[in-house]
Write an enzyme that holds these catalytic residues in place. Structure first.
Site, PDB file in Angstrom:
ATOM      1  CD  GLU A   1      39.863  44.882  41.791  1.00 43.49           C
ATOM      2  OE1 GLU A   1      39.190  44.952  42.833  1.00 43.49           O
ATOM      3  OE2 GLU A   1      39.348  44.786  40.665  1.00 43.49           O
TER       4      GLU A   1
ATOM      5  NE  ARG B   1      29.768  44.279  45.146  1.00 47.54           N
ATOM      6  CZ  ARG B   1      30.745  43.630  45.786  1.00 47.54           C
ATOM      7  NH1 ARG B   1      31.826  44.277  46.168  1.00 47.54           N
ATOM      8  NH2 ARG B   1      30.648  42.346  46.023  1.00 47.54           N
TER       9      ARG B   1
ATOM     10  CE  LYS C   1      31.405  40.330  42.970  1.00 45.73           C
ATOM     11  NZ  LYS C   1      32.766  39.929  42.642  1.00 45.73           N
TER      12      LYS C   1
HETATM   13  N1  PMP Z   1      37.886  42.728  43.619  1.00 42.08           N
HETATM   14  C1  PMP Z   1      37.350  41.871  42.745  1.00 42.08           C
HETATM   15  C2  PMP Z   1      37.767  41.940  41.314  1.00 42.08           C
HETATM   16  C3  PMP Z   1      36.411  40.923  43.168  1.00 42.08           C
HETATM   17  O1  PMP Z   1      35.878  40.059  42.288  1.00 42.08           O
HETATM   18  C4  PMP Z   1      36.024  40.890  44.524  1.00 42.08           C
HETATM   19  C5  PMP Z   1      34.973  39.925  44.981  1.00 42.08           C
HETATM   20  N2  PMP Z   1      35.413  38.609  45.042  1.00 42.08           N
HETATM   21  C6  PMP Z   1      36.642  41.786  45.421  1.00 42.08           C
HETATM   22  C7  PMP Z   1      37.546  42.712  44.924  1.00 42.08           C
HETATM   23  C8  PMP Z   1      36.294  41.776  46.870  1.00 42.08           C
HETATM   24  O2  PMP Z   1      34.982  42.254  47.069  1.00 42.08           O
HETATM   25  P1  PMP Z   1      34.050  41.699  48.218  1.00 42.08           P
HETATM   26  O3  PMP Z   1      34.731  42.008  49.507  1.00 42.08           O
HETATM   27  O4  PMP Z   1      32.789  42.443  48.047  1.00 42.08           O
HETATM   28  O5  PMP Z   1      33.904  40.240  48.008  1.00 42.08           O
END
Ligand code: PMP
Length: 306
Positions: free
Chosen positions: A182, A50, A149
Site C-alpha cells: 500500500e 475496524r 490500525k
Molecule cells: N493504509 C494505511 C496505512 C492507512 O493509514 C489508511 C488510512 N489513512 C489507509 C490505507 C486507507 O484506509 P481508509 O480508506 O480506511 O482511510
C-alpha cells in the site's frame, strides 16, 4: 473546538493526556480517521468495526460499547457544528508504569477530535500525484499484522520521508517478498484493460474503508474489480492508477518511479470512480445535526451490530 477525552468535553487548550500514557510512550493504541460530508458521518459503522477489531487484536478492551462510541462520535460532530470535516478517534492503552507491559494500564483512554483535513491541494486531483517506491518495507504479518490500525506509524513516516527525499507526493511500501502492499496512508489501485486491481490484506494492505467503497462502486458500475498480487511491473504497465484513503479520497497517480502512468493524464475509469465517490459521500446516511433548531442533538442512530 470541543474535544472529547474520557467522558469530558474540553476546549482545545485543555485537551491534555498524561505523559505516562502508553499511547505516547510506546504507540500502544489504535485509531481511526473518519470523514464528515454535509453533516453526515461517512461509513461510521465500518470505521468503528475496524477500530474494535484492531483493539481486539492487540488485547485492548475499549471501555465503551460500540453503540455508545457511535453516539460519542455523532455528538462530537454536532457540538463542533461540523459541516465537512475530519474526525480523529483514538483509543490508547492509557496511563501506566514506565515499562511496556500493558498490564500496568488499568484504563484505556478515548480521545475524539473533530477538525478539518486537506491532505492534498485541489489542483492535484486534476493532474495526479507522483509516487515512488520506498526502500522501507511493509511490516510482516508475522510481527504486526498490517490490518491493525495502530498508533505505530513509524514505518509509514519513514516511507513518507522517502517520498519527500525522492521529490514525490507519496511512496509505495512493498512487502518483504517485493509485492506491493500500500502507500504510506492510502491503498493503491491500478487499472489494466478495463479491470481494476488492488493488493490484498495478505500482501500487507490495510482493509481501507475507501478501498471497500471503491470496490463496491466499481461493481455497481459494471467495472471488473479484484484483489491481486501486484509488483512494480504492474504499475509500470498500468493504464491508470490511483490511491484511496479517508483523507485523500480517490487521488489519481500520474507518475511512478519517474515514469508516466498510462498517458500521464487522469484516465477515464479513475475519473468515473472519483465522480461516483463524490456523489455517494454527499447523499449516504443521515445528517447528525441540524441548523439552528436541532443543534447539539445528534440524529445519528447506528445500525445494530450482529
Ligand atoms: N493504509 C494505511 C496505512 C492507512 O493509514 C489508511 C488510512 N489513512 C489507509 C490505507 C486507507 O484506509 P481508509 O480508506 O480506511 O482511510
Amino acid at each position: 473546538m470541543q474535544i472529547y477525552i474520557d467522558g469530558a468535553w474540553v476546549a482545545r487548550k485543555d485537551a491534555k493526556v498524561s505523559v505516562f500514557d502508553h499511547g505516547l510512550l510506546y504507540g500502544d493504541g489504535v485509531f481511526e480517521g473518519i470523514r464528515v460530508y454535509s453533516r453526515r458521518i461517512f461509513r461510521l459503522d465500518e470505521h468503528l468495526e475496524r477500530l474494535y477489531r484492531s483493539a481486539h487484536a492487540i488485547a485492548l478492551d475499549i471501555p465503551v460499547p460500540i453503540r455508545e462510541m457511535a453516539a460519542i462520535v455523532a455528538e462530537g460532530v454536532a457540538r463542533n457544528r461540523c459541516e465537512d470535516g475530519y474526525i480523529r478517534l483514538v483509543v490508547t492503552r492509557g496511563e501506566g508504569a514506565l515499562g511496556i507491559d500493558p498490564a500496568s494500564c488499568p484504563k484505556p483512554s478515548i480521545i475524539l477530535i473533530v477538525d478539518q483535513v486537506a491532505v492534498y491541494p485541489r489542483e492535484l486531483y486534476e493532474g495526479g500525484v507522483t509516487v515512488v517506491t520506498s526502500p522501507t518495507r511493509q511490516v510482516s504479518h508475522e510481527a504486526v499484522d498490517p490490518r491493525i490500525k495502530s498508533l505505530n506509524y513509524l514505518k509509514n513516516i519513514l516511507a513518507k520521508i522517502d517520498a519527500r527525499v525522492g521529490n514525490a507526493h507519496e511512496a509505495i511500501l512493498l512487502n518483504r517478498e517485493g509485492f506491493i502492499a500500500e502507500c504510506t496512508a492510502d491503498n493503491l489501485f491500478i487499472v489494466r484493460d478495463g479491470e481494476i486491481l488492488t493488493p490484498s490484506p495478505q500482501d500487507g494492505a490495510l482493509e481501507g474503508i475507501t478501498r471497500g467503497v471503491i470496490l463496491q462502486l466499481a461493481a455497481d458500475a459494471g467495472i471488473a474489480a479484484k484483489e491481486a498480487r501486484l509488483t512494480r511491473y504492474d504499475l509500470h504497465i498500468a493504464d491508470e492508477a490511483f490511491l484511496t484513503g479517508t483523507g485523500a479520497e480517490l487521488m489519481p497517480i500520474a507518475n511512478f518511479d519517474g515514469r508516466a502512468i498510462g498517458r500521464g493524464t487522469v484516465g477515464p475509469i479513475t475519473t468515473q470512480l472519483r465522480e461516483a465517490f463524490k456523489r455517494l459521500v454527499r447523499i449516504e446516511g443521515e445528517p447528525v445535526w441540524q441548523g439552528e433548531s436541532g443543534a447539539n442533538k445528534p440524529k445519528y442512530s447506528p445500525t445494530p451490530l450482529q
